[in-house]
Write a protein that holds these residues in place. Structure first.
Motif, PDB file in Angstrom:
ATOM      1  N   GLU A 116       0.817  -1.228   0.000  1.00  0.00           N
ATOM      2  CA  GLU A 116       0.000   0.000   0.000  1.00  0.00           C
ATOM      3  C   GLU A 116       0.847   1.272   0.000  1.00  0.00           C
ATOM      4  N   LEU A 117       2.176   1.128   0.145  1.00  0.00           N
ATOM      5  CA  LEU A 117       3.041   2.315   0.266  1.00  0.00           C
ATOM      6  C   LEU A 117       3.151   3.070  -1.060  1.00  0.00           C
ATOM      7  N   GLU A 118       2.916   4.384  -0.988  1.00  0.00           N
ATOM      8  CA  GLU A 118       3.055   5.240  -2.175  1.00  0.00           C
ATOM      9  C   GLU A 118       3.815   6.500  -1.789  1.00  0.00           C
ATOM     10  N   PRO A 119       4.542   7.120  -2.729  1.00  0.00           N
ATOM     11  CA  PRO A 119       5.140   8.418  -2.437  1.00  0.00           C
ATOM     12  C   PRO A 119       3.994   9.446  -2.255  1.00  0.00           C
ATOM     13  N   PRO A 120       4.206  10.581  -1.620  1.00  0.00           N
ATOM     14  CA  PRO A 120       5.497  11.056  -1.118  1.00  0.00           C
ATOM     15  C   PRO A 120       5.854  10.473   0.247  1.00  0.00           C
ATOM     16  N   PHE A 121       7.172  10.348   0.469  1.00  0.00           N
ATOM     17  CA  PHE A 121       7.693   9.986   1.786  1.00  0.00           C
ATOM     18  C   PHE A 121       9.157  10.410   1.873  1.00  0.00           C
ATOM     19  N   LEU A 122       9.698  10.328   3.086  1.00  0.00           N
ATOM     20  CA  LEU A 122      11.123  10.585   3.281  1.00  0.00           C
ATOM     21  C   LEU A 122      11.828   9.242   3.359  1.00  0.00           C
ATOM     22  N   ALA A 123      12.941   9.079   2.650  1.00  0.00           N
ATOM     23  CA  ALA A 123      13.721   7.834   2.753  1.00  0.00           C
ATOM     24  C   ALA A 123      15.065   8.126   3.402  1.00  0.00           C
ATOM     25  N   LEU A 124      15.387   7.341   4.423  1.00  0.00           N
ATOM     26  CA  LEU A 124      16.736   7.364   5.008  1.00  0.00           C
ATOM     27  C   LEU A 124      17.454   6.153   4.422  1.00  0.00           C
TER      28      LEU A 124
END
Ligand code: KG4
Ligand code: ZN
Length: 343
Positions: A123-131
């Motif tokens: 279910e994960l979609e952008p936007p997000f922050l990636a480390l």
């Protein structure tokens, strides 16, 4: 449904996988060269390239046979990495595309590490922050869309994984030593030694930024070990490992929290080889709660499934290449990817 055969050969793992619609792993094969390079205490580029050449054909055959589907496109990591190693995968993929007439999709290795999260969280979609924390990179990336990235923070010198490996080597834990150092740390006292923070001191240039510096921490830990050796004192190895691991994890979590506020993204992805670290995973979960997304440990290290996941979205964006495609040792994750792609 789109089935993509993906190839990864940027460093010391030869990998091939088939991924469906960017989310489902149908097969994933990895041939690790770790034992070969452990003899030398680090990756030897020429040895890596030759070993990829030996491994790639049987590996791809297995990945295709295990997936048991018709392949619709071929993807390959073309940057960044060891150039001789990258070129094995790139040339194999170009030949495969030419012979089969299938589209060829170039994939950035770091974009792949980020896309590992799509395989874990459908279910994960952008936007997000990636480390992104790996052997070669430590980055905070604002993932605005599947193929739209902005680097908002990075290391000024060593990568976190590189620092883990260096301290592990000085402690005699072999190569690559990240996970061995972490196991040792679990028996130590994390308050025993005072080590500098990778976030700098209040007077340093990076203190108020989103950047890191791991070289000071690395040097301080190495000096502590060497000074003790010279004086004939016994160093408490588990405690030094624990203090080092704590300093790295605290810095990563604190920058991720600041980065998430700066780019306005509550959702956070932790990825790359160092994301296998148990302490880091725990601290990220306790800081971000339900908003944290961390791939399973087997998807954190280098693999081809993550390349197949990102390739699906590059294909949707029309990012295909022809047989002019080259490999690039250094290339930013937020570069203009269209420059590599020819219709
Ligand atoms: O992403 P990756 O597989 O390769 C690169 O693209 O660099 O990352 C490898 C790095 C190595 O530095 C390794 O020591 C580190 O990930 N690593 C760990 C752990 N497992 C792997 N570092 C700390 N704790 C771990 N459990
Ligand atoms: Zn990697």
């Amino acid at each position: 449904m789109i089935n993509i055969l993906a190839i990864e050969s940027s460093c010391d793992e030869t990998a091939a996988a088939v991924v469906q619609d960017g989310r489902k792993v149908l097969s994933s094969e990895i041939a690790s060269q770790v034992e070969l390079h452990a003899l030398y205490g680090g990756v030897v580029p020429e040895v890596a390239a030759r070993s990829h050449i030996e491994a790639i054909v049987p590996l791809v055959k297995r990945a295709v046979a295990n997936a048991a589907v018709t392949i619709d496109a071929i993807a390959v990591t073309c940057a960044p990495g060891l150039i001789g190693a990258l070129l094995v995968g790139v040339n194999f993929a170009k030949s495969y595309a030419l012979a089969s007439g299938l589209p060829l999709i170039p994939v950035h290795h770091i974009r792949g590490h980020i896309a590992a999260a799509y395989l874990e969280y459908p279910e994960l979609e952008p936007p997000f922050l990636a480390l992104v924390v790996s052997g070669g990179h430590t980055l905070l990336v604002h993932v605005k869309d599947y193929t739209d990235f902005a680097v908002i923070g990075s290391t000024m010198d060593d990568a976190a994984g590189e620092a883990f490996d260096k301290i592990a080597r000085v402690l005699g834990l072999g190569y690559p030593g990240g996970s061995a150092l972490s196991r040792l740390a679990s028996e130590g006292d994390e308050t025993r030694y005072k080590l500098p923070s990778p976030l700098g001191t209040p007077s340093s240039a990076i203190f108020n930024s989103l950047d890191f510096s791991f070289s000071g921490l690395k040097t301080a830990a190495v000096n502590l070990i060497h000074n003790a050796e010279q004086k004939g004192d016994a160093i408490d190895k588990p405690s030094l490992a624990a203090c080092f691991e704590k300093a790295v994890c605290d810095a990563l979590v604190s920058r991720a929290a600041r980065g998430s506020a700066v780019c306005g993204c509550k959702r956070v992805v932790l990825c790359g080889g160092v994301a296998a670290n148990g302490r880091l995973r725990k601290q990220m979960i306790s800081t971000f709660g339900d908003n944290i997304h961390i791939p399973n440990v087997y998807l954190c290290g280098d693999n081809a499934a993550m390349i197949g996941a990102q390739a699906y979205y590059e294909l949707q964006a029309g990012h295909t290449a022809n047989t002019d495609l080259n490999g690039y040792a250094n290339l930013e994750v937020d570069c203009n990817w269209k420059m590599l792609c020819k219709p």
